[in-house]
Design a protein around this motif. Sequence first.
Motif, PDB file in Angstrom:
ATOM      1  N   LEU A  61       4.262  42.836 -58.956  1.00 40.35           N
ATOM      2  CA  LEU A  61       2.857  42.443 -59.107  1.00 40.35           C
ATOM      3  C   LEU A  61       2.344  42.718 -60.516  1.00 40.35           C
ATOM      4  O   LEU A  61       1.496  41.983 -61.024  1.00 40.35           O
ATOM      5  CB  LEU A  61       1.998  43.138 -58.040  1.00 40.35           C
ATOM      6  N   GLU A  62       2.866  43.745 -61.154  1.00 43.01           N
ATOM      7  CA  GLU A  62       2.532  44.000 -62.569  1.00 43.01           C
ATOM      8  C   GLU A  62       2.997  42.819 -63.424  1.00 43.01           C
ATOM      9  O   GLU A  62       2.272  42.334 -64.297  1.00 43.01           O
ATOM     10  CB  GLU A  62       3.198  45.294 -63.039  1.00 43.01           C
ATOM     11  N   ALA A  63       4.223  42.349 -63.164  1.00 43.74           N
ATOM     12  CA  ALA A  63       4.754  41.200 -63.908  1.00 43.74           C
ATOM     13  C   ALA A  63       3.903  39.955 -63.650  1.00 43.74           C
ATOM     14  O   ALA A  63       3.618  39.184 -64.569  1.00 43.74           O
ATOM     15  CB  ALA A  63       6.206  40.945 -63.508  1.00 43.74           C
ATOM     16  N   GLN A  92      -4.003  38.568 -56.234  1.00 41.37           N
ATOM     17  CA  GLN A  92      -4.313  37.131 -56.181  1.00 41.37           C
ATOM     18  C   GLN A  92      -5.792  36.851 -56.460  1.00 41.37           C
ATOM     19  O   GLN A  92      -6.139  35.789 -56.977  1.00 41.37           O
ATOM     20  CB  GLN A  92      -3.915  36.528 -54.829  1.00 41.37           C
ATOM     21  N   LYS A  93      -6.661  37.812 -56.152  1.00 42.68           N
ATOM     22  CA  LYS A  93      -8.100  37.635 -56.429  1.00 42.68           C
ATOM     23  C   LYS A  93      -8.358  37.456 -57.920  1.00 42.68           C
ATOM     24  O   LYS A  93      -9.370  36.878 -58.315  1.00 42.68           O
ATOM     25  CB  LYS A  93      -8.903  38.833 -55.899  1.00 42.68           C
ATOM     26  N   ALA A  94      -7.436  37.955 -58.756  1.00 44.81           N
ATOM     27  CA  ALA A  94      -7.577  37.806 -60.214  1.00 44.81           C
ATOM     28  C   ALA A  94      -7.002  36.465 -60.697  1.00 44.81           C
ATOM     29  O   ALA A  94      -7.018  36.182 -61.885  1.00 44.81           O
ATOM     30  CB  ALA A  94      -6.869  38.962 -60.926  1.00 44.81           C
ATOM     31  N   VAL A  97      -1.387  33.124 -62.860  1.00 41.56           N
ATOM     32  CA  VAL A  97      -0.851  31.762 -62.981  1.00 41.56           C
ATOM     33  C   VAL A  97       0.455  31.580 -62.211  1.00 41.56           C
ATOM     34  O   VAL A  97       0.820  30.464 -61.855  1.00 41.56           O
ATOM     35  CB  VAL A  97      -0.626  31.379 -64.469  1.00 41.56           C
ATOM     36  N   GLY A  98       1.173  32.662 -61.955  1.00 42.15           N
ATOM     37  CA  GLY A  98       2.510  32.555 -61.368  1.00 42.15           C
ATOM     38  C   GLY A  98       2.529  32.478 -59.859  1.00 42.15           C
ATOM     39  O   GLY A  98       1.526  32.665 -59.174  1.00 42.15           O
ATOM     40  N   VAL A  99       3.722  32.201 -59.345  1.00 41.64           N
ATOM     41  CA  VAL A  99       3.978  32.108 -57.914  1.00 41.64           C
ATOM     42  C   VAL A  99       4.619  33.416 -57.452  1.00 41.64           C
ATOM     43  O   VAL A  99       5.528  33.940 -58.108  1.00 41.64           O
ATOM     44  CB  VAL A  99       4.929  30.932 -57.612  1.00 41.64           C
ATOM     45  N   PHE A 100       4.136  33.934 -56.315  1.00 38.31           N
ATOM     46  CA  PHE A 100       4.657  35.182 -55.757  1.00 38.31           C
ATOM     47  C   PHE A 100       5.226  34.898 -54.374  1.00 38.31           C
ATOM     48  O   PHE A 100       4.638  34.157 -53.590  1.00 38.31           O
ATOM     49  CB  PHE A 100       3.521  36.217 -55.633  1.00 38.31           C
ATOM     50  N   HIS A 101       6.382  35.513 -54.076  1.00 36.44           N
ATOM     51  CA  HIS A 101       6.919  35.394 -52.718  1.00 36.44           C
ATOM     52  C   HIS A 101       7.591  36.705 -52.311  1.00 36.44           C
ATOM     53  O   HIS A 101       8.331  37.299 -53.092  1.00 36.44           O
ATOM     54  CB  HIS A 101       7.923  34.248 -52.615  1.00 36.44           C
ATOM     55  N   LEU A 102       7.312  37.126 -51.090  1.00 35.49           N
ATOM     56  CA  LEU A 102       7.936  38.314 -50.507  1.00 35.49           C
ATOM     57  C   LEU A 102       9.035  37.880 -49.554  1.00 35.49           C
ATOM     58  O   LEU A 102       8.796  37.068 -48.658  1.00 35.49           O
ATOM     59  CB  LEU A 102       6.890  39.141 -49.755  1.00 35.49           C
ATOM     60  N   PHE A 103      10.237  38.403 -49.768  1.00 37.05           N
ATOM     61  CA  PHE A 103      11.349  38.195 -48.842  1.00 37.05           C
ATOM     62  C   PHE A 103      11.491  39.464 -48.014  1.00 37.05           C
ATOM     63  O   PHE A 103      11.850  40.513 -48.553  1.00 37.05           O
ATOM     64  CB  PHE A 103      12.647  37.902 -49.607  1.00 37.05           C
ATOM     65  N   HIS A 104      11.200  39.369 -46.722  1.00 34.66           N
ATOM     66  CA  HIS A 104      11.206  40.536 -45.845  1.00 34.66           C
ATOM     67  C   HIS A 104      12.608  40.686 -45.233  1.00 34.66           C
ATOM     68  O   HIS A 104      12.810  40.510 -44.037  1.00 34.66           O
ATOM     69  CB  HIS A 104      10.126  40.360 -44.776  1.00 34.66           C
ATOM     70  N   ILE A 105      13.575  40.992 -46.093  1.00 30.88           N
ATOM     71  CA  ILE A 105      14.967  41.214 -45.693  1.00 30.88           C
ATOM     72  C   ILE A 105      15.548  42.310 -46.592  1.00 30.88           C
ATOM     73  O   ILE A 105      14.924  42.718 -47.563  1.00 30.88           O
ATOM     74  CB  ILE A 105      15.825  39.924 -45.819  1.00 30.88           C
ATOM     75  N   SER A 106      16.761  42.739 -46.262  1.00 28.32           N
ATOM     76  CA  SER A 106      17.387  43.762 -47.110  1.00 28.32           C
ATOM     77  C   SER A 106      17.835  43.135 -48.426  1.00 28.32           C
ATOM     78  O   SER A 106      18.146  41.939 -48.505  1.00 28.32           O
ATOM     79  CB  SER A 106      18.593  44.380 -46.394  1.00 28.32           C
ATOM     80  N   ALA A 107      17.877  43.967 -49.461  1.00 25.68           N
ATOM     81  CA  ALA A 107      18.342  43.505 -50.773  1.00 25.68           C
ATOM     82  C   ALA A 107      19.785  43.016 -50.679  1.00 25.68           C
ATOM     83  O   ALA A 107      20.151  42.009 -51.295  1.00 25.68           O
ATOM     84  CB  ALA A 107      18.227  44.634 -51.793  1.00 25.68           C
ATOM     85  N   GLN A 108      20.600  43.725 -49.875  1.00 25.94           N
ATOM     86  CA  GLN A 108      22.004  43.337 -49.736  1.00 25.94           C
ATOM     87  C   GLN A 108      22.125  41.926 -49.165  1.00 25.94           C
ATOM     88  O   GLN A 108      22.931  41.116 -49.629  1.00 25.94           O
ATOM     89  CB  GLN A 108      22.767  44.324 -48.838  1.00 25.94           C
TER      90      GLN A 108
END
Length: 193
Positions: A61-63, A92-94, A97-108
């Motif tokens: 989110l910082e990025a 998002q209230k700010a 410009v970018g697109v954000f997506h959360l993948f709710h799975i393990s990193a592996q």
Amino acid sequence: MAMRIIAGVAKGRSLSSVAGATRPTSDRAREAIFSTLTSEFGDFLGLQILDLFSGSGAMGLEALSRGASLVHCVEKDDAAAKTISTNNALVQKAQPVGVFHLFHISAQKFVDTPAQNQYHFVYIDPPYDFADSELVQVLEKLLENNFYKDGAVIAVERASKSPQPVWPVGYEPSRTKVYGQASIYYANYAKNG
């Protein structure tokens, strides 16, 4: 631990942390990481970022706040994933410009299939008890499945008392920074290296 967005369109917004389940990267360490990235890339406009083992999502989110065009956070823990969604809503209230997506799975699991996107920066912050051998497997899969843009920067956070991570062939270790109990290990990816 109170966390905030350090810079960009959402600067100053407070972020929630995940009770007990995760160990957030300190604001000080996060600020230093982004300073390193700024010297590497100039700015974040157009960058694609992958945050593995995201915890609260603060790194990604910082990025996003700083202008990254694409941010993917990967987190399997239910409470952490919920916190990431809450924090993303604040950012998002700010109107980044970018697109954000959360993948709710393990990193592996995320790195186990061929990449749908390639990234300029990949941040890997597994739990401190995550085995070194498993970390090496994640690093190998990122290479094998083509997750990196040429010249990508990779940062791994580990406990300062832990041994330095083993970088598989294909990575060029560049620097190590210590912030109290956390050490950040950097490497670069060079396609023809």
